[in-house]
Enzyme design. Structure first.
Site, mmCIF file in Angstrom:
data_model
loop_
_atom_site.group_PDB
_atom_site.id
_atom_site.type_symbol
_atom_site.label_atom_id
_atom_site.label_comp_id
_atom_site.label_asym_id
_atom_site.label_seq_id
_atom_site.Cartn_x
_atom_site.Cartn_y
_atom_site.Cartn_z
ATOM 1 N N ILE A 19 -17.344 6.114 32.625
ATOM 2 C CA ILE A 19 -18.770 5.806 32.785
ATOM 3 C C ILE A 19 -19.633 6.943 32.216
ATOM 4 O O ILE A 19 -20.630 6.691 31.536
ATOM 5 C CB ILE A 19 -19.071 5.540 34.282
ATOM 6 C CG1 ILE A 19 -18.358 4.242 34.720
ATOM 7 C CG2 ILE A 19 -20.570 5.458 34.540
ATOM 8 C CD1 ILE A 19 -18.338 3.992 36.226
ATOM 9 N N TYR A 156 -12.624 7.439 50.210
ATOM 10 C CA TYR A 156 -13.440 7.252 48.999
ATOM 11 C C TYR A 156 -14.714 6.463 49.310
ATOM 12 O O TYR A 156 -15.810 6.846 48.904
ATOM 13 C CB TYR A 156 -12.630 6.555 47.906
ATOM 14 C CG TYR A 156 -13.423 6.209 46.661
ATOM 15 C CD1 TYR A 156 -13.786 7.196 45.743
ATOM 16 C CD2 TYR A 156 -13.822 4.900 46.397
ATOM 17 C CE1 TYR A 156 -14.518 6.889 44.607
ATOM 18 C CE2 TYR A 156 -14.552 4.580 45.261
ATOM 19 C CZ TYR A 156 -14.895 5.576 44.367
ATOM 20 O OH TYR A 156 -15.626 5.276 43.243
#
Ligand SMILES: NC(=O)c1ccc[n+]([C@@H]2O[C@H](COP(=O)([O-])OP(=O)(O)OC[C@H]3O[C@@H](n4cnc5c(N)ncnc54)[C@H](OP(=O)(O)O)[C@@H]3O)[C@@H](O)[C@H]2O)c1
Length: 264
Positions: A19, A156
């Site tokens: 990204i 996470y």
């Protein structure tokens, strides 16, 4: 005055792949100069040369491990003192192998340093510098798992919920200071993050996985539309608006002097 145009010079963390590298390319195509940050200097140098050649922009490389206090503080100082940086893309992040029971605690600690501490300190530094200048933009990469932490094992999801909360409170504080704040909540996006932590993206249904160029283009479009939060996959933002309205409607009743009747 806030603007919906990304312009000037962008500092992108985690710019060596996925990204971050895609943000770097798409922002360079819009004419932004860049500061690319990650640990892999060779990959950053190659990307910098390509983007400078393809788009004629100035690209600087900063090698930094954002889990290391001194390297994070150096980048924080750069954001505080370099008035040419008008955009911060807080993107560097990682997942770890396993859930709560079987994960390596040292890896989880590194994940919290990278996913939580680094974007906190960098966005605080950028907020301070940009608010003083009355302009700038901070983009934080959260995740849809911030909304559904039950669907991704381990800590996470909690790190991404932190980024979402940080982004929402930062946006409120900076609302009248000329600084745009955007949180991006991607779904599954085809990058290296999965293989880096032993996950297999190919095992998931392909209709759940977005190509990284499409995800970043949608995130940039969301910024240009003035969105505070962008969910690239969600077909109808009215779904999120309804969820957010219900959340905020509880506000006046969440802190009261008496316990609720059911606890008496
Ligand atoms: N892919 C997805 O499905 C997805 C979905 C939602 C949100 N996200 C979020 O999007 C962001 C980017 O992830 P990605 O999918 O593009 O993953 P990626 O391809 O693995 O990229 C991660 C980037 O972070 C850098 N990085 C890793 N550890 C670092 C450290 N200690 N210090 C500095 N930089 C470090 C990596 O570069 P070096 O190894 O060179 O340091 C790399 O440039 C993350 O915050 C992730 O949580 C991803």
């Amino acid at each position: 005055m806030t603007t919906n145009t990304l312009q000037g010079k962008a500092l992108v963390t985690g710019a060596s792949s996925g990204i971050g590298a895609t943000y770097a390319r798409q922002l360079a195509a819009k004419g932004l100069d860049l500061v690319l940050v990650a640990r892999d200097q060779a990959r950053l140098d190659t990307l910098a040369q390509t983007l400078a050649a393809d788009f004629g922009v100035a690209v600087e490389v900063v090698k930094a491990d954002l889990t290391q206090a001194a390297e994070l503080q150096a980048l924080e100082q750069r954001l505080l003192t370099d008035s040419s940086i008008s955009v911060l893309i807080n993107n560097a992040g990682m997942t770890v192998e396993g859930g709560y029971v079987d994960a390596d605690p040292a890896r989880v600690e590194a994940m919290i340093q990278l996913n939580v501490l680094a974007p906190t300190r960098l966005s605080m530094a950028a907020a301070k510098a940009m608010a003083a200048r009355g302009q700038g933009a901070i983009v934080n990469l959260a995740s849809v798992v911030a909304l559904i932490p039950e669907q991704f094992a381990g800590a996470y999801g909690a790190t991404k919920a932190f980024v979402l909360g940080l982004t929402q409170s930062l946006a409120t504080e900076l609302a009248d200071k000329g600084v745009r704040v955007q949180g991006v909540l991607p779904g599954l996006t085809r990058t290296e993050i999965f293989e880096r932590s032993g996950h297999d993206l190919a095992a998931l249904p392909p209709e759940w996985v977005m190509e990284v160029e499409d995800m970043v283009a949608a995130a940039i479009k969301g910024f240009e539309m003035g969105e505070g939060l962008t969910l690239p996959s969600l077909p109808d933002m009215a779904d999120f608006a309804a969820y957010d309205k219900a959340r905020l409607a509880m506000g006046p009743r969440l802190s009261l002097s008496n316990p609720a009747p059911r606890y008496r």
